[in-house]
Design a protein around this motif. Structure first.
Motif, PDB file in Angstrom:
ATOM      1  N   TYR A 330       0.814  -1.232   0.010  1.00  0.00           N
ATOM      2  CA  TYR A 330       0.095  -0.041   0.058  1.00  0.00           C
ATOM      3  C   TYR A 330       0.742   1.336  -0.047  1.00  0.00           C
ATOM      4  N   ASN A 334      -2.849   3.913  -2.598  1.00  0.00           N
ATOM      5  CA  ASN A 334      -3.670   2.752  -2.229  1.00  0.00           C
ATOM      6  C   ASN A 334      -4.077   2.826  -0.665  1.00  0.00           C
ATOM      7  N   ARG A 337      -7.002   5.003  -0.741  1.00  0.00           N
ATOM      8  CA  ARG A 337      -8.020   4.438  -1.205  1.00  0.00           C
ATOM      9  C   ARG A 337      -8.742   3.223   0.000  1.00  0.00           C
ATOM     10  N   PHE A 340     -11.347   4.618   2.352  1.00  0.00           N
ATOM     11  CA  PHE A 340     -12.481   4.875   1.765  1.00  0.00           C
ATOM     12  C   PHE A 340     -13.580   3.900   2.394  1.00  0.00           C
ATOM     13  N   PRO A 351     -14.279   9.848  -0.943  1.00  0.00           N
ATOM     14  CA  PRO A 351     -13.205   9.257  -1.856  1.00  0.00           C
ATOM     15  C   PRO A 351     -12.740  10.585  -3.033  1.00  0.00           C
ATOM     16  N   LEU A 355      -8.809  11.198  -3.364  1.00  0.00           N
ATOM     17  CA  LEU A 355      -8.032  11.201  -4.617  1.00  0.00           C
ATOM     18  C   LEU A 355      -7.575  12.777  -4.940  1.00  0.00           C
TER      19      LEU A 355
END
Length: 386
Positions: A330, A334, A337, A340, A351, A355
């Motif tokens: 990760y 990642n 993410r 999330f 999200p 991002l």
């Protein structure tokens, strides 16, 4: 008698230098020169201003005005927004989520009590890197040895632990920006010298060396990085003796470094081909050996020519580190993410905010490399007087 002749067509004194045009010394002159020079420029400028006027207020409103900056759960990001009640989750950017999870974005699951080791490694990296990037500072050779030889060894023992009384932190707990920077640094530090050797080998007159370099470069460049990482993770252990194993993180480092080396080799080879043959012939006439000729004459000129390509490869490598998720690691993107799915922060804006945060961080590093590349090009541009 010749001294008394008055030649009217010969100027007796120099004309004083005239000041630059007034129109280029103020804002109006700059606008007229750069944005309103031709009818086409006027049309494009108007369209650009209209686009900015349409998009910037909404972006600013989402990022700043209606954003949630502080809080401990999703309620602060899905309640009443300025201007009235809006649908659940559509208030604005959820910066409270980023603030609450920021340390995890940086360190991953590295133990909180041991994160001082990561910060110490980061401080050492900055202290060694900054002097190396400033051209006027002396002792570059010692600095390079400390950064590329001593520092990786010290960082390995500090981050992994298990020695000198340090608690061992296995690599599956590593993550976030820490992993992204480690993979990028190792990939850059390894790919540059290996790429030079591969480029020289591809131009070698020794058939075996040339064939090996060509085969390596073409095979690695012919497959995507995901496949290289997958093969390093799955196939590499098959070639090891029984009972041997390689850490997943080390497999990722090897895969990224080899992949970047193949692309770097082609960039360097392009620079070598741009150097006139007379440079090599001149070095041969002085009695220099092959390695002296390459180290002192050919390679410095070749590398200077392909600085944009080298930095472009480094930028691509930095962004491609996100693909290590294929082997269960990760990195920055990642780990963001992964959060999330945290029930504490599940909102429609979480999200998108995460991002955007990742994009801003990636842009800062990539833009920094790009600007430093431009600085080095100007610093090394000594071939022509301007």
């Amino acid at each position: 008698m010749a001294d008394n002749i008055n030649l009217s067509y010969i100027r007796g004194e120099m004309i004083a230098a005239e000041p630059p045009p007034v129109s280029n010394r103020n804002v109006a002159g700059w606008l007229r020169t750069n944005l309103l020079a031709t009818p086409k420029d006027v049309v494009l400028t108007i369209l650009a201003l209209a686009l900015l006027a349409f998009t910037l207020p909404a972006i600013f409103n989402w990022l700043i005005v209606q954003a949630s900056w502080f809080g401990s759960d999703r309620s602060v990001c899905a309640t009443i927004a300025q201007g009235g009640i809006q649908p659940d989750g559509w208030k604005g950017a959820c910066w409270a989520f980023v603030q609450d999870r920021f340390q995890q974005f940086i360190f991953g699951r590295y133990p909180i009590d041991e994160r001082w080791r990561v910060m110490l490694v980061g401080a050492m990296f900055v202290v060694l890197l900054v002097p190396l990037m400033i051209p006027k500072l002396p002792h570059k050779a010692i600095n390079a040895i400390l950064l590329f030889v001593v520092f990786p060894v010290v960082a390995f023992f500090l981050l992994l632990g298990g020695y000198f009384g340090l608690v061992r932190v296995d690599t599956p707990l590593w993550g976030g920006m820490m992993v992204t920077l480690i993979l990028s640094f190792v990939g850059i530090a390894v790919s540059f010298p290996v790429g030079i050797l591969l480029a020289l080998g591809r131009r070698s007159h020794m058939p075996i060396v040339k064939m090996f370099c060509v085969l390596f470069i073409e095979v690695i460049r012919g497959v995507p990085l995901i496949m290289v990482l997958f093969m390093a993770n799955v196939m590499l252990p098959l070639f090891l003796p029984v009972g041997w194993t390689i850490d997943n993180f080390l497999r990722a480092v090897v895969g990224v470094a080899l992949f970047a080396s193949a692309y770097m080799a082609e960039v360097i080879r392009g620079g070598l081909q741009a150097i006139p043959k007379g440079q090599s012939e001149g070095a041969d006439s002085l009695g220099l050996s092959y390695w002296q000729k390459m180290r002192l004459i050919v390679l410095p000129q070749a590398i200077k020519v392909v600085i944009p390509g080298i930095v472009n490869t480094f930028i691509g490598l930095f962004k491609d580190t996100s693909l290590v998720a294929i082997i269960g690691m990760y990195d920055l993107l990642n780990i963001i993410r992964l959060n999330f799915a945290d029930t504490t922060w599940i909102t429609p804006m979480t999200p998108l905010t995460g991002l955007v945060t990742a994009a801003i961080i990636y842009w800062i590093f990539c833009f920094g490399m790009s600007r430093y590349s431009a600085f080095m090009e100007r610093h090394l541009d000594t071939g022509h007087k301007r």
